[in-house]
Design a protein around this motif. Structure first.
Motif, PDB file in Angstrom:
ATOM      1  N   GLN A  99      -0.650   9.234  -0.827  1.00 59.06           N
ATOM      2  CA  GLN A  99      -0.923   8.306  -1.907  1.00 59.06           C
ATOM      3  C   GLN A  99      -0.039   7.087  -1.773  1.00 59.06           C
ATOM      4  OE1 GLN A  99      -0.048  11.227  -4.839  1.00 59.06           O
ATOM      5  NE2 GLN A  99      -2.176  11.705  -5.187  1.00 59.06           N
ATOM      6  N   SER A 100      -0.417   6.025  -2.436  1.00 60.17           N
ATOM      7  CA  SER A 100       0.286   4.768  -2.320  1.00 60.17           C
ATOM      8  C   SER A 100       0.817   4.319  -3.670  1.00 60.17           C
ATOM      9  CB  SER A 100      -0.677   3.706  -1.752  1.00 60.17           C
ATOM     10  OG  SER A 100      -0.033   2.496  -1.576  1.00 60.17           O
ATOM     11  N   THR A 101       1.763   3.400  -3.655  1.00 54.98           N
ATOM     12  CA  THR A 101       2.385   2.919  -4.879  1.00 54.98           C
ATOM     13  C   THR A 101       2.224   1.418  -5.006  1.00 54.98           C
ATOM     14  OG1 THR A 101       4.056   4.641  -4.670  1.00 54.98           O
ATOM     15  CG2 THR A 101       4.545   2.849  -6.170  1.00 54.98           C
ATOM     16  N   PRO A 102       1.805   0.906  -6.163  1.00 55.75           N
ATOM     17  CA  PRO A 102       1.749  -0.542  -6.358  1.00 55.75           C
ATOM     18  C   PRO A 102       3.149  -1.079  -6.596  1.00 55.75           C
ATOM     19  CG  PRO A 102       1.140   0.565  -8.361  1.00 55.75           C
ATOM     20  CD  PRO A 102       1.332   1.643  -7.327  1.00 55.75           C
ATOM     21  N   ILE A 103       3.388  -2.286  -6.146  1.00 54.19           N
ATOM     22  CA  ILE A 103       4.670  -2.933  -6.403  1.00 54.19           C
ATOM     23  C   ILE A 103       4.398  -4.116  -7.311  1.00 54.19           C
ATOM     24  CG2 ILE A 103       6.649  -4.087  -5.371  1.00 54.19           C
ATOM     25  CD1 ILE A 103       6.059  -2.580  -2.802  1.00 54.19           C
ATOM     26  N   LEU A 159      -2.189  -0.056   2.664  1.00 51.96           N
ATOM     27  CA  LEU A 159      -1.783   1.025   3.566  1.00 51.96           C
ATOM     28  C   LEU A 159      -0.387   0.766   4.113  1.00 51.96           C
ATOM     29  CD1 LEU A 159      -2.535   3.573   5.199  1.00 51.96           C
ATOM     30  CD2 LEU A 159      -3.424   2.035   6.963  1.00 51.96           C
ATOM     31  N   ASN A 160       0.444   1.811   4.116  1.00 51.40           N
ATOM     32  CA  ASN A 160       1.795   1.693   4.674  1.00 51.40           C
ATOM     33  C   ASN A 160       2.234   3.082   5.137  1.00 51.40           C
ATOM     34  OD1 ASN A 160       4.501   1.289   5.256  1.00 51.40           O
ATOM     35  ND2 ASN A 160       4.830  -0.059   3.512  1.00 51.40           N
ATOM     36  N   THR A 173      -2.241  -4.790   5.613  1.00 49.95           N
ATOM     37  CA  THR A 173      -2.889  -5.434   4.464  1.00 49.95           C
ATOM     38  C   THR A 173      -4.405  -5.473   4.580  1.00 49.95           C
ATOM     39  OG1 THR A 173      -2.636  -7.623   5.475  1.00 49.95           O
ATOM     40  CG2 THR A 173      -0.851  -6.849   4.022  1.00 49.95           C
ATOM     41  N   GLY A 174      -4.941  -5.003   5.714  1.00 48.68           N
ATOM     42  CA  GLY A 174      -6.392  -4.947   5.879  1.00 48.68           C
ATOM     43  C   GLY A 174      -7.002  -3.679   5.323  1.00 48.68           C
ATOM     44  N   VAL A 175      -6.154  -2.755   4.855  1.00 47.94           N
ATOM     45  CA  VAL A 175      -6.638  -1.501   4.258  1.00 47.94           C
ATOM     46  C   VAL A 175      -6.117  -1.447   2.827  1.00 47.94           C
ATOM     47  CG1 VAL A 175      -6.669   1.011   4.415  1.00 47.94           C
ATOM     48  CG2 VAL A 175      -6.569  -0.371   6.509  1.00 47.94           C
ATOM     49  N   TRP A 176      -7.015  -1.468   1.846  1.00 43.95           N
ATOM     50  CA  TRP A 176      -6.572  -1.577   0.465  1.00 43.95           C
ATOM     51  C   TRP A 176      -7.573  -1.002  -0.529  1.00 43.95           C
ATOM     52  CZ3 TRP A 176     -10.409  -4.412  -1.685  1.00 43.95           C
ATOM     53  CH2 TRP A 176     -11.019  -5.414  -0.901  1.00 43.95           C
ATOM     54  N   ARG A 177      -7.091  -0.813  -1.757  1.00 41.96           N
ATOM     55  CA  ARG A 177      -7.914  -0.460  -2.918  1.00 41.96           C
ATOM     56  C   ARG A 177      -7.486  -1.369  -4.062  1.00 41.96           C
ATOM     57  NH1 ARG A 177     -12.232   2.559  -4.869  1.00 41.96           N
ATOM     58  NH2 ARG A 177     -11.717   4.171  -3.351  1.00 41.96           N
ATOM     59  N   GLU A 178      -8.437  -1.955  -4.734  1.00 45.01           N
ATOM     60  CA  GLU A 178      -8.164  -2.903  -5.820  1.00 45.01           C
ATOM     61  C   GLU A 178      -7.953  -2.169  -7.147  1.00 45.01           C
ATOM     62  OE1 GLU A 178     -10.812  -6.595  -6.448  1.00 45.01           O
ATOM     63  OE2 GLU A 178     -11.441  -5.164  -7.993  1.00 45.01           O
ATOM     64  N   THR A 231      -7.413   6.639   2.410  1.00 42.13           N
ATOM     65  CA  THR A 231      -6.863   7.988   2.292  1.00 42.13           C
ATOM     66  C   THR A 231      -5.836   8.278   3.388  1.00 42.13           C
ATOM     67  OG1 THR A 231      -8.591   8.960   3.666  1.00 42.13           O
ATOM     68  CG2 THR A 231      -9.000   8.826   1.293  1.00 42.13           C
ATOM     69  N   ARG A 232      -5.510   7.277   4.217  1.00 40.32           N
ATOM     70  CA  ARG A 232      -4.667   7.535   5.383  1.00 40.32           C
ATOM     71  C   ARG A 232      -3.196   7.248   5.166  1.00 40.32           C
ATOM     72  NH1 ARG A 232      -5.701   4.202   9.384  1.00 40.32           N
ATOM     73  NH2 ARG A 232      -7.154   2.807   8.374  1.00 40.32           N
TER      74      ARG A 232
END
Length: 202
Positions: free
Chosen positions: A3-7, A95-96, A103-108, A200-201
């Motif tokens: 999972q990812s975290t917004p900053i 994605l990180n 920055t080419g892999v994202w969810r809004e 999901t990566r």
């Protein structure tokens, strides 16, 4: 699935000098990380939240901001990587996997806020009675009431413990400068269906 975290950064732009203002974060039942990024919320568009229905029970609940001070404007801005291949000025998970943002892999996503007051008597008051949607990066909402325990000046309008107003005489109940002792602002992120590549990566 990771999972990812917004900053995010919150800029407090005050309408007048606010030397005694304070802003703190209360996690409450919310989270700052661990959001699933491979799903969208329902509804998943800003217009679905410009109503009176509270959304703090959704999985995107971040927590609440506790504010003391004069009426002011809150501006929410992204300080993280800027998503590529999008024309929308929204907020994005990116994605990180290895410390280098892709920055080419994202969810809004966008933000839904709801301000409430705590009276000097300790009761909660949903004075706004409607959500404020922060749909775009650097979007703002105006808080048109203040909060704090400062006393009113004698001869000026003050408030009692139940938000009733009247001229403070120095001995009557209208002793408080503000109608609320504190204001909290619930903040919830809402994931949209707009995404690029696999989110999901990482």
């Amino acid at each position: 699935m990771k999972q990812s975290t917004p900053i995010l950064i919150l800029l407090l732009l005050c309408c007048s000098a606010v030397f005694s203002a304070s802003l703190t974060y209360d996690r409450a039942t919310g989270n700052l990380d661990g959001f699933a990024v491979n799903i969208a919320d329902s509804p998943n568009y800003p217009g679905g939240y410009t109503n009176a229905t509270e959304v703090w029970s959704k999985s995107g609940f971040i927590g609440r901001l506790l504010y003391l001070g004069e009426p002011c404007t809150f501006t929410f801005s992204n300080i993280g990587p800027v998503a590529s291949y999008t024309s929308n000025n929204r907020f994005y998970f990116t994605l990180n996997n290895d410390g280098t943002p892709n920055t080419g892999v994202w969810r809004e996503f966008f933000l839904v806020t709801r301000a409430k007051g705590i009276t000097h008597g300790g009761s909660q008051h949903d004075f706004s009675s409607i959500n404020s949607v922060i749909a775009n990066n650097s979007g703002s909402f105006i808080l048109n009431v203040g909060a704090g325990t400062e006393l009113a000046s004698v001869g000026e309008v003050g408030y009692d413990t139940n938000r009733n107003s009247g001229v403070y005489t120095g001995t009557n109940a209208f002793r408080y400068k503000y109608p609320y002792s504190a204001i909290w602002i619930d903040v919830t992120l809402i994931r949209t269906t707009s995404a690029r590549s696999s989110t999901t990566r990482g």
